[in-house]
Design an enzyme around this catalytic site. Structure first.
Site, mmCIF file in Angstrom:
data_model
loop_
_atom_site.group_PDB
_atom_site.id
_atom_site.type_symbol
_atom_site.label_atom_id
_atom_site.label_comp_id
_atom_site.label_asym_id
_atom_site.label_seq_id
_atom_site.Cartn_x
_atom_site.Cartn_y
_atom_site.Cartn_z
ATOM 1 N N HIS A 381 0.739 -1.041 0.119
ATOM 2 C CA HIS A 381 -0.126 -0.020 0.056
ATOM 3 C C HIS A 381 0.948 1.354 -0.165
ATOM 4 C CE1 HIS A 381 -3.489 2.535 1.211
ATOM 5 N NE2 HIS A 381 -2.504 3.459 1.857
ATOM 6 N N GLU A 382 1.901 1.367 1.035
ATOM 7 C CA GLU A 382 2.690 2.333 1.358
ATOM 8 C C GLU A 382 3.564 2.789 -0.186
ATOM 9 O OE1 GLU A 382 1.848 4.665 3.204
ATOM 10 O OE2 GLU A 382 0.657 3.289 4.350
ATOM 11 N N HIS A 385 1.911 4.457 -2.846
ATOM 12 C CA HIS A 385 1.954 6.042 -2.731
ATOM 13 C C HIS A 385 3.245 6.409 -3.446
ATOM 14 C CE1 HIS A 385 -1.779 6.599 -0.493
ATOM 15 N NE2 HIS A 385 -1.215 5.804 0.608
ATOM 16 N N GLU A 409 -4.796 6.216 -2.562
ATOM 17 C CA GLU A 409 -5.155 5.222 -1.794
ATOM 18 C C GLU A 409 -5.181 3.725 -2.318
ATOM 19 O OE1 GLU A 409 -4.264 5.554 1.294
ATOM 20 O OE2 GLU A 409 -4.217 7.723 1.125
ATOM 21 N N HIS A 511 -6.650 8.729 12.011
ATOM 22 C CA HIS A 511 -7.071 9.943 10.921
ATOM 23 C C HIS A 511 -8.008 11.025 11.493
ATOM 24 C CE1 HIS A 511 -5.929 6.203 8.926
ATOM 25 N NE2 HIS A 511 -5.459 7.165 7.806
HETATM 26 O O1 X8Z Z 1 -4.094 4.744 6.953
HETATM 27 C C1 X8Z Z 1 -4.051 3.815 6.020
HETATM 28 C C2 X8Z Z 1 -2.533 3.694 5.506
HETATM 29 C C3 X8Z Z 1 -1.879 4.889 5.152
HETATM 30 S S1 X8Z Z 1 -2.384 5.947 4.058
HETATM 31 C C4 X8Z Z 1 -1.708 2.553 6.174
HETATM 32 N N1 X8Z Z 1 -4.936 2.868 5.666
HETATM 33 C C5 X8Z Z 1 -6.140 3.227 6.436
HETATM 34 C C6 X8Z Z 1 -6.241 2.832 7.806
HETATM 35 O O2 X8Z Z 1 -5.154 2.015 8.205
HETATM 36 O O3 X8Z Z 1 -7.118 2.993 8.559
HETATM 37 C C7 X8Z Z 1 -4.989 1.904 4.708
HETATM 38 C C8 X8Z Z 1 -6.370 1.327 5.047
HETATM 39 C C9 X8Z Z 1 -7.330 2.014 5.549
HETATM 40 ZN ZN ZN Z 2 -2.362 5.203 2.094
#
Ligand code: X8Z
Ligand code: ZN
Length: 612
Positions: A381-382, A385, A409, A511
């Site tokens: 995932h990372e 980016h 994402e 977040h």
């Molecule tokens: O925050 C993330 C990534 C970094 S952009 C690890 N994700 C969300 C989370 O962890 O809540 C990826 C999936 C959803």
């Molecule tokens: Zn991400």
């Protein structure tokens, strides 16, 4: 999390503008009356030049803060962030004066919109407000990073508690971890969060938006209300699959734990799902595996451990996938500057992120990697980016961004969908004799659905909650009740103990604490299946969709590169079309991928209670 003009402010952890620069080197400012097209063009060019420089300073301060949390780095990051936001709001206000000028080029108009709508956490213009807002988000982000829960009465840090929630099966211990994390991390943030919400809203209305939620919804090449309607439509498409999964999983949890822990009807207890937030459930696959054929014969975490992978080797393996598509290797500095494992001697923000510090090639990831399945996926995932950032590095500054944030994402997740049993054999992680036969397809799909389908309502509700908090629909005295209501309505889950308004469970999610919008992950969950279906078609794949891996397919790689190179230079439907041939976001690809599972779940669920 990614670093760029807009998300810098979303992170609010370190946004720097040297004060001297902010005051002296202002770009060509808008004249009082009747600006010209040429002046608008010059203004945009000056903003790009100024912010390209400022963003690098900000990124460096931000990086140091996130990888070494102290009072000093918090203060530096808060001050720098404040100055950056202040300057960004100034130029956004100037941009507004050019916006309706007749005769603007499409690029200048688009860039003006990006300048105005690109500030995720705008502050009011009155002196001190930007620094105040920046201080609040820096403090919440760092508190999150330093947060501890307890297990057996002993403190346990964020990355350990996250992993343990996936492994522990004792409901009393799960409850202890869940409650302590939410109590310790979320509740103390409540007052700061309310203050930050008020300031952000003031900033957003100052820029001409109804509230900060409308500002957040404005970044999708369509009016904010239309965007909200689009997310609801996408949810309606996939909701039946979530409902079927919920029914099945609740039944299995009841079988395992009994009525006293998980009843046969009603919502699911949030701490039983193998994840602190109940957002992805793959870690409890063993609990729900189909009888008989459910044992897949492997678990990625176990394979990695058996082959003695360490975190760096996991990242090398991720890089190898992208190399197989034709992407150049990561720069040497990636390896020397990234934080791949958790440092033992200091506090850091463990939540994974990808960085592009110089907007060109200073790519880095920041993780506290553990050798397990979740982190193997997160690495892909990372890196998604990072490869996206590098692909668009020749775009003008304001276009150095994803087609929309959901695209950013989705890339790495889309790549990770190719981690099939056959792929694991190719990279020598899985013994060819242990590739699950066709009779394990349902198990494989169920394992994926536990992560992918389970996430959908979570991905949607985080910002439903924030949009409602910003609009006032959720009152300041109802933050917890509003959160619990949405968790129940969309996910059908409840906290393991009753919560009251002294709590602030939303703040126990990274977040929310850090001010990073979340609808992007909902979009990404849908989009990644559209990308995947298109890539598998390009690769000429004939078998069941979920068995397709486009590893090694240079043609797929070059089409992906072509889309990523566009950055944010065009409305997102153009980018989507470039890779998939369609201009619509749609849940159809996801539904097609899981179609055999849906049929199977419907059979399993016959006669079982459904809904909550
Ligand atoms: O925050 C993330 C990534 C970094 S952009 C690890 N994700 C969300 C989370 O962890 O809540 C990826 C999936 C959803
Ligand atoms: Zn991400």
């Amino acid at each position: 999390m990614i670093r760029r003009f807009s998300s810098l402010m979303a992170l609010a952890v370190a946004l720097a503008a040297l004060p001297a620069v902010a005051e002296q080197a202002a770009p060509a400012s808008a004249p009082a009356a009747a600006p010209t097209v040429a002046q608008a063009d010059a203004f945009v060019a000056a903003v790009e030049e100024e912010f390209a420089k400022l963003s690098v300073d900000v990124a460096r301060i931000s990086w140091v803060n996130a990888t070494y949390i102290t009072e000093d780095t918090d203060a530096l990051a808060a001050a720098a962030g404040g100055r950056y936001t202040e300057r960004a709001v100034q130029v956004a206000n100037e941009a507004a004066r050019y916006r309706s000028l007749p005769g603007l080029s499409a690029d200048t108009r688009r860039k003006l919109d990006l300048i105005i709508g690109g500030i995720t956490l705008p502050a009011p213009t009155r002196p001190g407000a930007a620094e105040e807002l920046s201080t609040l988000f820096t403090r919440m982000g760092s508190s999150y990073g330093k947060g501890r829960g307890t297990l057996n009465g002993k403190p346990i840090n964020g990355s350990d508690i996250e992993a343990t929630m996936g492994e522990e099966r004792d409901p009393a211990k799960l409850k202890e971890m869940w409650v302590s994390w939410h109590d310790n991390v979320g509740a103390p943030m409540r007052a700061d969060y309310l203050a930050a919400t008020k300031l952000t809203n003031e900033g957003a209305t100052g820029l001409g938006f109804k509230d900060a939620g409308a500002l957040w919804r404005s970044g999708y090449d369509m009016p904010p209300d239309q965007f909200a309607a689009m997310t609801d439509k996408l949810w309606a498409e996939v909701e039946p699959l979530y409902k079927a999964l919920h029914t099945y999983v609740r039944w299995k949890l009841n079988e395992k734990y009994g009525d006293a822990v998980q009843s046969k009807t009603g919502p699911i207890r949030a701490d039983l799902l193998g994840n602190m937030w109940g957002q992805e459930w793959g870690n409890i696959y063993d609990v729900v595996a189909p009888p008989g054929t459910g044992d897949l014969g492997y678990d990625i975490g176990d394979l990695l451990k058996a082959k003695q992978y360490d975190p760096v080797k996991m990242v090398r393996t991720g890089e190898g996938f992208y190399s197989s598509l034709g992407f150049a290797p990561l720069p040497e500095t990636f390896w020397t500057r990234s934080q791949i494992v958790k440092p033992l001697d200091r506090e850091v923000i463990c939540h994974a992120s990808a960085w592009d510090v110089d907007n060109v090639d200073d790519l880095r990831i920041k993780m506290c990697t553990k050798v397990n399945s979740d982190d193997f996926i997160t690495i892909h995932h990372e890196l998604g980016h990072n490869y996206y950032q590098r692909a668009y590095n020749k775009q003008p500054f304001l276009y150095k961004n994803g087609a929309n944030d959901g695209f950013h994402e989705a890339i790495g997740d889309f790549v990770a969908l190719s981690i099939t049993p056959d792929y694991l054999v190719k990279i020598n992680l899985l013994d060819p004799a242990r590739v699950p036969a066709a009779d394990k397809d349902i198990g494989l799909l169920l394992r994926q659905a536990m992560d992918k389908i389970a996430f959908l309502p979570f991905g949607l509700l985080i910002d439903k909650w924030r949009w409602q908090v910003f609009s006032g629909e959720i009152a300041p005295g109802q933050l917890q009740a509003g959160w619990d209501k949405l968790r129940l309505q969309y996910q059908g889950i409840v906290p393991p103990v009753p919560r009251d308004e002294s709590k602030f469970d939303a703040g126990a999610k990274y977040h929310v604490a850090a001010g990073v919008p979340y609808t992007r992950y909902f979009l990404a969950r849908i989009l990644q299946f559209q990308f995947y279906e298109a890539a598998c078609k390009q690769a000429g794949w004939k078998g069941p969709l979920h068995r397709c891996s486009f590893y090694g397919d240079k043609q797929v790689g070059s089409r992906l590169d072509a889309m990523m190179k566009m950055g944010q230079s065009k409305p997102w439907p153009d980018a989507l079309q470039a890779f998939t041939g369609t201009r619509e976001m749609s849940g159809k690809s996801m539904m097609a991928y899981f179609a055999p599972l849906k049929k199977w779940l419907d059979e399993q669920n016959k006669g079982k209670p459904s809904g909550w």
